[in-house]
Write a protein that holds these residues in place. Structure first.
Motif, PDB file in Angstrom:
ATOM      1  N   UNK A 113       0.831  -1.198   0.000  1.00  0.00           N
ATOM      2  CA  UNK A 113       0.000   0.000   0.000  1.00  0.00           C
ATOM      3  C   UNK A 113       0.868   1.251   0.000  1.00  0.00           C
ATOM      4  N   UNK A 114       1.969   1.229   0.765  1.00  0.00           N
ATOM      5  CA  UNK A 114       2.873   2.373   0.820  1.00  0.00           C
ATOM      6  C   UNK A 114       3.488   2.630  -0.557  1.00  0.00           C
ATOM      7  N   UNK A 115       3.895   1.582  -1.260  1.00  0.00           N
ATOM      8  CA  UNK A 115       4.454   1.718  -2.610  1.00  0.00           C
ATOM      9  C   UNK A 115       3.389   2.252  -3.564  1.00  0.00           C
ATOM     10  N   UNK A 116       2.169   1.726  -3.460  1.00  0.00           N
ATOM     11  CA  UNK A 116       1.081   2.170  -4.332  1.00  0.00           C
ATOM     12  C   UNK A 116       0.776   3.661  -4.130  1.00  0.00           C
ATOM     13  N   UNK A 117       0.767   4.102  -2.876  1.00  0.00           N
ATOM     14  CA  UNK A 117       0.511   5.519  -2.600  1.00  0.00           C
ATOM     15  C   UNK A 117       1.642   6.402  -3.143  1.00  0.00           C
ATOM     16  N   UNK A 118       2.892   5.926  -3.014  1.00  0.00           N
ATOM     17  CA  UNK A 118       4.021   6.703  -3.530  1.00  0.00           C
ATOM     18  C   UNK A 118       3.959   6.794  -5.050  1.00  0.00           C
ATOM     19  N   UNK A 119       3.577   5.701  -5.712  1.00  0.00           N
ATOM     20  CA  UNK A 119       3.458   5.710  -7.169  1.00  0.00           C
ATOM     21  C   UNK A 119       2.359   6.668  -7.617  1.00  0.00           C
ATOM     22  N   UNK A 120       1.234   6.656  -6.928  1.00  0.00           N
ATOM     23  CA  UNK A 120       0.133   7.557  -7.264  1.00  0.00           C
ATOM     24  C   UNK A 120       0.532   9.010  -7.052  1.00  0.00           C
ATOM     25  N   UNK A 121       1.240   9.279  -5.962  1.00  0.00           N
ATOM     26  CA  UNK A 121       1.666  10.643  -5.673  1.00  0.00           C
ATOM     27  C   UNK A 121       2.688  11.136  -6.688  1.00  0.00           C
ATOM     28  N   UNK A 122       3.507  10.213  -7.216  1.00  0.00           N
ATOM     29  CA  UNK A 122       4.516  10.607  -8.202  1.00  0.00           C
ATOM     30  C   UNK A 122       3.931  10.731  -9.604  1.00  0.00           C
ATOM     31  N   UNK A 123       2.691  10.266  -9.820  1.00  0.00           N
ATOM     32  CA  UNK A 123       2.046  10.440 -11.118  1.00  0.00           C
ATOM     33  C   UNK A 123       2.051   9.208 -12.005  1.00  0.00           C
ATOM     34  N   UNK A 124       2.420   8.051 -11.472  1.00  0.00           N
ATOM     35  CA  UNK A 124       2.390   6.820 -12.269  1.00  0.00           C
ATOM     36  C   UNK A 124       1.003   6.213 -12.221  1.00  0.00           C
ATOM     37  N   UNK A 125       0.659   5.477 -13.271  1.00  0.00           N
ATOM     38  CA  UNK A 125      -0.640   4.823 -13.320  1.00  0.00           C
ATOM     39  C   UNK A 125      -0.605   3.541 -12.503  1.00  0.00           C
ATOM     40  N   UNK A 126      -1.778   3.047 -12.174  1.00  0.00           N
ATOM     41  CA  UNK A 126      -1.875   1.885 -11.290  1.00  0.00           C
ATOM     42  C   UNK A 126      -1.519   0.570 -11.981  1.00  0.00           C
ATOM     43  N   UNK A 127      -1.583   0.517 -13.300  1.00  0.00           N
ATOM     44  CA  UNK A 127      -1.363  -0.752 -13.998  1.00  0.00           C
ATOM     45  C   UNK A 127       0.096  -0.888 -14.475  1.00  0.00           C
ATOM     46  N   UNK A 128       1.003  -0.976 -13.517  1.00  0.00           N
ATOM     47  CA  UNK A 128       2.419  -1.179 -13.852  1.00  0.00           C
ATOM     48  C   UNK A 128       2.695  -2.656 -14.097  1.00  0.00           C
ATOM     49  N   UNK A 129       3.636  -2.961 -14.985  1.00  0.00           N
ATOM     50  CA  UNK A 129       4.055  -4.358 -15.100  1.00  0.00           C
ATOM     51  C   UNK A 129       4.697  -4.790 -13.783  1.00  0.00           C
ATOM     52  N   UNK A 130       4.275  -5.935 -13.284  1.00  0.00           N
ATOM     53  CA  UNK A 130       4.736  -6.380 -11.971  1.00  0.00           C
ATOM     54  C   UNK A 130       5.220  -7.815 -12.038  1.00  0.00           C
ATOM     55  N   UNK A 131       6.355  -8.056 -11.390  1.00  0.00           N
ATOM     56  CA  UNK A 131       6.871  -9.419 -11.235  1.00  0.00           C
ATOM     57  C   UNK A 131       6.922  -9.739  -9.751  1.00  0.00           C
ATOM     58  N   UNK A 132       6.550 -10.950  -9.400  1.00  0.00           N
ATOM     59  CA  UNK A 132       6.600 -11.390  -8.013  1.00  0.00           C
ATOM     60  C   UNK A 132       7.601 -12.530  -7.929  1.00  0.00           C
ATOM     61  N   UNK A 133       8.596 -12.370  -7.043  1.00  0.00           N
ATOM     62  CA  UNK A 133       9.622 -13.394  -6.861  1.00  0.00           C
ATOM     63  C   UNK A 133       9.224 -14.325  -5.735  1.00  0.00           C
ATOM     64  N   UNK A 134       9.463 -15.606  -5.949  1.00  0.00           N
ATOM     65  CA  UNK A 134       9.278 -16.581  -4.883  1.00  0.00           C
ATOM     66  C   UNK A 134      10.628 -16.734  -4.203  1.00  0.00           C
ATOM     67  N   UNK A 135      10.746 -16.280  -2.963  1.00  0.00           N
ATOM     68  CA  UNK A 135      12.047 -16.257  -2.294  1.00  0.00           C
ATOM     69  C   UNK A 135      12.577 -17.662  -2.025  1.00  0.00           C
ATOM     70  N   UNK A 136      11.692 -18.653  -1.901  1.00  0.00           N
ATOM     71  CA  UNK A 136      12.146 -20.018  -1.693  1.00  0.00           C
ATOM     72  C   UNK A 136      12.881 -20.542  -2.919  1.00  0.00           C
ATOM     73  N   UNK A 137      12.384 -20.188  -4.111  1.00  0.00           N
ATOM     74  CA  UNK A 137      13.020 -20.662  -5.332  1.00  0.00           C
ATOM     75  C   UNK A 137      14.377 -19.995  -5.528  1.00  0.00           C
ATOM     76  N   UNK A 138      14.505 -18.721  -5.181  1.00  0.00           N
ATOM     77  CA  UNK A 138      15.765 -18.032  -5.425  1.00  0.00           C
ATOM     78  C   UNK A 138      16.825 -18.446  -4.426  1.00  0.00           C
ATOM     79  N   UNK A 139      16.453 -18.848  -3.198  1.00  0.00           N
ATOM     80  CA  UNK A 139      17.459 -19.240  -2.224  1.00  0.00           C
ATOM     81  C   UNK A 139      17.900 -20.678  -2.415  1.00  0.00           C
ATOM     82  N   UNK A 140      17.057 -21.540  -3.007  1.00  0.00           N
ATOM     83  CA  UNK A 140      17.425 -22.940  -3.213  1.00  0.00           C
ATOM     84  C   UNK A 140      18.446 -23.104  -4.317  1.00  0.00           C
ATOM     85  N   UNK A 141      18.378 -22.300  -5.349  1.00  0.00           N
ATOM     86  CA  UNK A 141      19.254 -22.495  -6.484  1.00  0.00           C
ATOM     87  C   UNK A 141      20.580 -21.815  -6.311  1.00  0.00           C
TER      88      UNK A 141
END
Length: 141
Positions: A113-141
């Protein structure tokens, strides 16, 4: 000379009728009672990059705003304080560069929510391309 004094009758409380009334009240309260129900919690699972069959991430030339589960905010591998995030994002917006959001799967809702509010305040639109990392996958490899 002694006069006859009638004894005062001791007031008697009719216990049987009180018990009947108590039983009726108890039955009434049991029938009309609504038991406390547990609130259901939504289990929201974010899609992760590993869910899609991609072999490599294409560099799109966008500025990457990354958020880790510990709450660290980085903008193109530069660690940023949450207080200065809006000014950095306004600088990126004034340069005309596009933004991409990348976050760990276990990021807290307050941080999102804090990131979303900062993006809105800076003038970016809500539909940004987003990637979600699975931390379990990155630490195993």
């Amino acid at each position: 000379m002694q006069f006859y004094r009638p004894r005062k009758p001791i007031p008697a409380i009719p216990i049987v009728s009180l018990i009947d009334i108590l039983v009726i009240l108890l039955i009434f309260f049991i029938v009309t009672m609504q038991p406390k129900q547990k609130r259901t919690i939504l289990d929201i699972s974010m899609p992760v990059v590993g869910d899609l069959p991609t072999k490599q991430v294409i560099d799109s030339g966008r500025v990457v705003l990354a958020l880790s589960k510990e709450g660290e905010i980085t903008l193109d591998s530069t660690r940023i304080s949450p207080k200065l995030l809006v000014s950095y994002l306004e600088t990126v917006k004034s340069q005309g560069r596009e933004l991409e959001l990348e976050m760990d799967k276990q990021v807290k809702l307050e941080q999102m929510i804090m990131i979303s509010e900062a993006l809105t305040e800076a003038g970016f639109e809500a539909n940004l391309p987003t990637r979600v990392r699975d931390t379990k996958q990155t630490t195993d490899s």
